[in-house]
Design a protein around this motif. Structure first.
Motif, short mmCIF file in Angstrom:
data_model
loop_
_atom_site.label_atom_id
_atom_site.label_comp_id
_atom_site.label_asym_id
_atom_site.label_seq_id
_atom_site.Cartn_x
_atom_site.Cartn_y
_atom_site.Cartn_z
N PHE A 74 1.04 -1.30 -0.06
CA PHE A 74 0.14 0.57 -0.17
C PHE A 74 1.03 1.44 0.27
O PHE A 74 1.71 1.30 0.94
N GLU A 75 0.39 2.61 -0.51
CA GLU A 75 1.03 3.79 -0.63
C GLU A 75 1.78 3.70 0.71
O GLU A 75 3.29 4.56 1.28
N ARG A 76 1.69 4.25 2.08
CA ARG A 76 2.05 4.10 3.30
C ARG A 76 2.99 3.44 2.64
O ARG A 76 4.02 4.07 4.33
N ASP A 77 3.10 2.01 2.90
CA ASP A 77 4.42 1.25 3.33
C ASP A 77 5.65 1.54 1.70
O ASP A 77 6.21 0.56 1.90
N LEU A 133 -0.34 -0.87 -4.91
CA LEU A 133 -2.08 -1.49 -4.54
C LEU A 133 -2.75 0.23 -5.00
O LEU A 133 -2.13 0.99 -4.48
N GLU A 134 -3.90 0.06 -5.77
CA GLU A 134 -5.14 1.20 -5.68
C GLU A 134 -6.59 0.38 -4.61
O GLU A 134 -6.69 -0.49 -4.60
N ARG A 135 -6.24 1.58 -3.98
CA ARG A 135 -6.77 1.76 -2.24
C ARG A 135 -7.88 3.24 -3.21
O ARG A 135 -7.22 3.99 -2.84
N HIS A 136 -9.66 2.91 -2.83
CA HIS A 136 -9.87 3.60 -2.22
C HIS A 136 -10.93 3.95 -1.68
O HIS A 136 -11.52 2.98 -1.41
N ARG A 137 -10.68 4.85 -0.51
CA ARG A 137 -11.62 5.07 0.67
C ARG A 137 -13.14 5.42 0.66
O ARG A 137 -13.03 7.06 0.40
N PHE A 138 -14.40 4.81 0.64
CA PHE A 138 -15.77 4.83 0.16
C PHE A 138 -16.41 6.12 1.45
O PHE A 138 -15.77 5.66 2.59
N GLY A 196 -7.46 -12.57 -1.12
CA GLY A 196 -9.30 -13.22 -1.32
C GLY A 196 -9.06 -12.89 -2.67
O GLY A 196 -8.85 -13.40 -3.37
N CYS A 197 -8.75 -11.59 -2.99
CA CYS A 197 -8.43 -10.92 -4.45
C CYS A 197 -7.18 -11.45 -5.22
O CYS A 197 -7.90 -11.92 -6.47
N PHE A 253 -13.62 -0.11 1.37
CA PHE A 253 -13.32 0.51 0.39
C PHE A 253 -12.37 -0.28 -0.90
O PHE A 253 -13.11 -1.63 -0.73
N ARG A 254 -12.58 0.25 -1.74
CA ARG A 254 -12.28 -0.59 -3.07
C ARG A 254 -10.45 -1.44 -3.57
O ARG A 254 -9.40 0.32 -2.75
N LEU A 255 -10.22 -2.10 -3.20
CA LEU A 255 -8.45 -2.11 -3.91
C LEU A 255 -8.64 -2.83 -4.70
O LEU A 255 -9.89 -3.61 -5.93
N ARG A 256 -7.29 -2.67 -5.83
CA ARG A 256 -6.87 -3.08 -7.48
C ARG A 256 -5.75 -3.11 -7.13
O ARG A 256 -4.76 -2.67 -7.21
N VAL A 257 -5.32 -4.55 -7.71
CA VAL A 257 -4.29 -4.51 -7.97
C VAL A 257 -3.69 -4.33 -9.41
O VAL A 257 -4.25 -4.95 -10.17
#
Ligand code: R5P
Length: 301
Positions: A9-12, A30-35, A73-74, A40-44
């Motif tokens: 993730f971006e923070r790491d 990884l792409e991460r969007h927080r609703f 899981g993804c 949140f939505r996560l995308r590889v």
């Protein structure tokens, strides 16, 4: 499909990039969007490899554990055969016993949660007080607990030659002695009783402190109360200065201020959790440990 990839993730980004660089692995954020409602939505963003190394340090753990559940899981649905979790800080390791009936033993529960989703786990200085191996908490063949204590010892041998290394409680004894051995420095261990989240009592060991430079060493500082009280006592006993070194810089809320107010001078930590006190890089030891794990996992496909 590439052989292996490191995901984070971006923070790491900084620590993950350093590790990927040492291993020569492609490093993918990884792409991460927080609703607005907190989900949140996560995308590889790239097709993952046959083997994925997920770098995720687990301070502030509750949301991060949900992220890991969705990510693992993804990755399985995308066809990744082997997933290694590198979590320099491993959360929920302190609750290792039911102190009152009905209390959740979070160490085991979180350990099983991770073991069900990952094929191997590498962490640093997990708080294993009442068990002898990480595998007992995280039931995986490759559940690897590294220690930053020798690297902290090397750092202190340069920064504070001649200092006395002091562990604030019995649980820190192994870390302090490993750091002292590597540094060639004297060490001692205090005893502590905790009566609340921010309430501790400490009794110093019988060792001459007058005029000594003392470095307090612990696996982590959370509220900072343990190190703050130890520092006060050490200074009252006549020490000329007191500094502190920890593996995991949780430093929750007013922890740093409380420690400074107690007289702690320098505060150093490993980079297991991103913090301005970071001085000891873990990437070399994580990389050395990952190489054989990756080759074992690849040969077991
Ligand atoms: C517990 O035994 C740990 O080794 C640390 O000493 C403890 O977590 C520190 O907590 P705090 O900073 O809240 O006193």
């Amino acid at each position: 499909m590439a052989d292996s990839v490191l995901l984070h993730f971006e923070r790491d980004a900084q620590a993950a990039g350093a590790l990927a660089g040492l291993l020569g692995l492609p490093c993918v954020m990884l792409e991460r969007h927080r609703f607005p409602d907190g989900e949140f939505r996560l995308r590889v963003p790239e097709l993952p490899a046959a083997c994925a190394v997920v770098f995720a340090t687990l301070d502030d753990p509750n949301e991060k554990l949900v992220e890991l559940m969705i990510l693992a899981g993804c990755l399985r649905e995308l066809g990744v055969g082997r997933i290694v979790l590198v979590a320099p800080y491993l959360c929920y390791m302190r609750q290792d016993i039911a102190f009152t009936s009905g209390e959740a033993v979070s160490q085991r529960i979180v350990g099983r949660f991770l073991a069900e989703r990952f094929d191997a786990l590498i962490t640093v200085d997990p708080h294993l007080h009442r068990i002898s191996s990480l595998e007992q908490a995280v039931p995986l063949d490759d559940a690897i607990a590294l220690s930053a204590a020798p690297a902290i010892g090397e750092f202190l041998a340069r920064e504070r030659p001649g200092a006395l290394l002091l562990g604030p409680d019995g649980e820190s004894a192994a870390w302090v002695s490993a750091a002292a051995q590597r540094a060639g420095l004297q060490h001692a261990v205090a005893s502590k009783v905790r009566s609340g989240d921010r309430e501790v009592q400490i009794v110093l060991p019988e060792v001459e402190l007058a005029g000594r430079q003392v470095v307090l060493i612990d696996d982590m500082a959370s509220t900072g109360r343990t190190l703050a009280l130890a520092a006060r006592l050490v200074l009252q006993a006549g020490a000329s200065r007191v500094d502190a070194a920890v593996t995991h810089a949780l430093f929750f809320d007013d922890a740093l201020q409380v420690m400074r107010d107690a007289g702690v001078g320098e505060i150093w930590s490993s980079d297991s959790i991103v913090h301005p006190s970071n001085r000891i890089a873990l990437a070399p030891m994580l990389a050395a440990s990952l190489v054989p794990v990756l080759s074992r996992l690849k040969s077991s496909r």
